[in-house]
Scaffold this active site. Sequence first.
Site, PDB file in Angstrom:
ATOM      1  N   THR A   1      -4.971  -6.586  -3.539  1.00 17.97           N
ATOM      2  CA  THR A   1      -5.451  -5.298  -4.038  1.00 17.97           C
ATOM      3  C   THR A   1      -5.906  -5.431  -5.493  1.00 17.97           C
ATOM      4  OG1 THR A   1      -4.034  -4.036  -2.588  1.00 17.97           O
ATOM      5  CG2 THR A   1      -4.461  -3.057  -4.723  1.00 17.97           C
TER       6      THR A   1
ATOM      7  N   ARG B   1      -1.973   2.725   8.984  1.00 17.35           N
ATOM      8  CA  ARG B   1      -0.905   2.498   7.998  1.00 17.35           C
ATOM      9  C   ARG B   1      -1.383   2.904   6.600  1.00 17.35           C
ATOM     10  NH1 ARG B   1      -0.831  -0.942   3.212  1.00 17.35           N
ATOM     11  NH2 ARG B   1       1.328  -1.513   2.815  1.00 17.35           N
ATOM     12  N   VAL B   2      -0.540   3.595   5.840  1.00 17.03           N
ATOM     13  CA  VAL B   2      -0.851   3.957   4.453  1.00 17.03           C
ATOM     14  C   VAL B   2       0.161   3.268   3.550  1.00 17.03           C
ATOM     15  CG1 VAL B   2      -1.054   5.849   2.799  1.00 17.03           C
ATOM     16  CG2 VAL B   2      -1.809   6.180   5.159  1.00 17.03           C
ATOM     17  N   GLY B   3      -0.324   2.541   2.552  1.00 14.52           N
ATOM     18  CA  GLY B   3       0.560   1.851   1.624  1.00 14.52           C
ATOM     19  C   GLY B   3       0.793   2.659   0.366  1.00 14.52           C
ATOM     20  N   ASP B   4       1.155   1.967  -0.685  1.00 11.50           N
ATOM     21  CA  ASP B   4       1.492   2.631  -1.952  1.00 11.50           C
ATOM     22  C   ASP B   4       0.254   2.993  -2.778  1.00 11.50           C
ATOM     23  OD1 ASP B   4       1.233  -0.293  -2.131  1.00 11.50           O
ATOM     24  OD2 ASP B   4       1.421   0.083  -4.279  1.00 11.50           O
TER      25      ASP B   4
ATOM     26  N   THR C   1       1.052  -3.662  -7.489  1.00  9.00           N
ATOM     27  CA  THR C   1       0.465  -4.377  -6.353  1.00  9.00           C
ATOM     28  C   THR C   1       1.559  -5.134  -5.621  1.00  9.00           C
ATOM     29  OG1 THR C   1      -1.025  -6.174  -5.691  1.00  9.00           O
ATOM     30  CG2 THR C   1      -0.190  -6.269  -7.931  1.00  9.00           C
ATOM     31  N   GLY C   2       1.386  -5.312  -4.334  1.00  6.15           N
ATOM     32  CA  GLY C   2       2.373  -6.005  -3.519  1.00  6.15           C
ATOM     33  C   GLY C   2       2.499  -5.307  -2.178  1.00  6.15           C
TER      34      GLY C   2
ATOM     35  N   GLY D   1       3.280  -2.637   0.035  1.00  3.71           N
ATOM     36  CA  GLY D   1       3.444  -1.221  -0.280  1.00  3.71           C
ATOM     37  C   GLY D   1       4.722  -0.606   0.231  1.00  3.71           C
TER      38      GLY D   1
HETATM   39  N1  ASP Z   1      -0.060  -2.492  -2.350  1.00  2.00           N
HETATM   40  C1  ASP Z   1      -1.084  -2.708  -1.370  1.00  2.00           C
HETATM   41  C2  ASP Z   1      -0.675  -2.087  -0.059  1.00  2.00           C
HETATM   42  O1  ASP Z   1       0.468  -2.205   0.320  1.00  2.00           O
HETATM   43  C3  ASP Z   1      -1.400  -4.135  -1.160  1.00  2.00           C
HETATM   44  C4  ASP Z   1      -1.589  -4.937  -2.416  1.00  2.00           C
HETATM   45  O2  ASP Z   1      -1.134  -4.572  -3.480  1.00  2.00           O
HETATM   46  O3  ASP Z   1      -2.206  -5.998  -2.334  1.00  2.00           O
HETATM   47  O4  ASP Z   1      -1.513  -1.522   0.617  1.00  2.00           O
END
Ligand code: ASP
Length: 305
Positions: A185, A213-216, A235-236, A238
Amino acid sequence: MRTSRPECAIVVHGGAGAGSGLNDGCIVAADAARCDLNEGGAALSAAVAAVVSMENDGRFNAGTGAALGLDGKTIEMDACVMDTQGRLGAVTLLRGVKNPVLVARQIADTPHCLIGGEGAVRFARAMGHAPYDKVSEHARQQYREMMAKLESDDAAMPGVANGDFLKFWNYADAPRFRIPSATDTVGAVVRDHDGGFAVAGSTGGSAPSLLGRVGDTPLVGCGFYAGTFGAVAATGVGEYMIRTLLAVRVYHWISEGVSVAEALARGIALFPADVPVGLIAVSATEAGACANADMPHAIVRGTAG
Ligand code: ASP
C-alpha cells in the site's frame, strides 16, 4: 519584516515489506508533494499529489499496480484523505478507476466520509473518472509469484491458515489452490508551511483476501489520522491494525508529547514480528518512518517557504 514559517515536512511510504528497491518511487512521490507545496498547495493537496504519483507508478499495490484478487482478475481498491481542517474522505471496494485517492478527496467534499462499492463507482463516474482497467505487469508478476504460497507451508496471511481462503471462498469463479500475498500500500503525510497537516493513502488491499474485504486503509483511526498535532499513516495487514486503532493511537501519543520516533516504535511494538507493519508520521517539529519489515519510504524536510 519576514516572519518565520513552520518548516515543511513530507513523508511517503510504499508499504511494509515491499522492499527498499521501491525507494526511488517514494522519492519521486515526495518530490510531487514538494512541487505542490512550492506552487502554493496546502498539506492536503501535497499528500494527494504524492499518492497519485505512486498510484501511477505501477510497482506499488495501489492504482495501476493494485493487487489482483484471488480469482486473478477482480481488483477492489481503497483510499483515504484527512487533514487538520477536518476534511475527511474515504472510498472502499472501488473498481475501474485510475486514481482512487482523487475519489477519496472528492468524497471529502460530499456530506459523507466513506462511500463504498457500487455507489463509489457511480460517484467516481459522476465526478468524471473514466473507466480504467489497466493491470500493471508488476501486479501480474506478484500474483504469479505469490500463488505458490498456498502450496507451501507458509501462511499467506500471518496467523491465518491458507485453507481458510478456500473454506470461505466467495468469488464468482471456482477457487484456484494457490494464494497470493501483498502489502505494498502507499501513503503520505505532510506538514505544510502554515503548520497544517494531512494524510492520504491508497491500496489494492492486502492479499490474500476474500471478495468485498475492507482493510484499515479507508477506516479513519485505523490506517490513517490527521489532526492539530500531526498526521499518521499505517501500512501492513489491515486486520491487525483495525483491532488496535493503530493510526489514532499513535496520533494520541504524539498529541501527549511523545516524540514521533518513540510513538512510531511503540505502534510497531504492538504487533508480532511476523506481521508486517509500518508507520509514518509528522508532528509540529518532527517527521519519521518506522517498520518491522523493509518499507520503501522517503522523508523530505524544509522544502518550501
Ligand atoms: N493495510 C493494507 C490493507 O490491509 C495493506 C497494506 O498496507 O499494504 O488493506
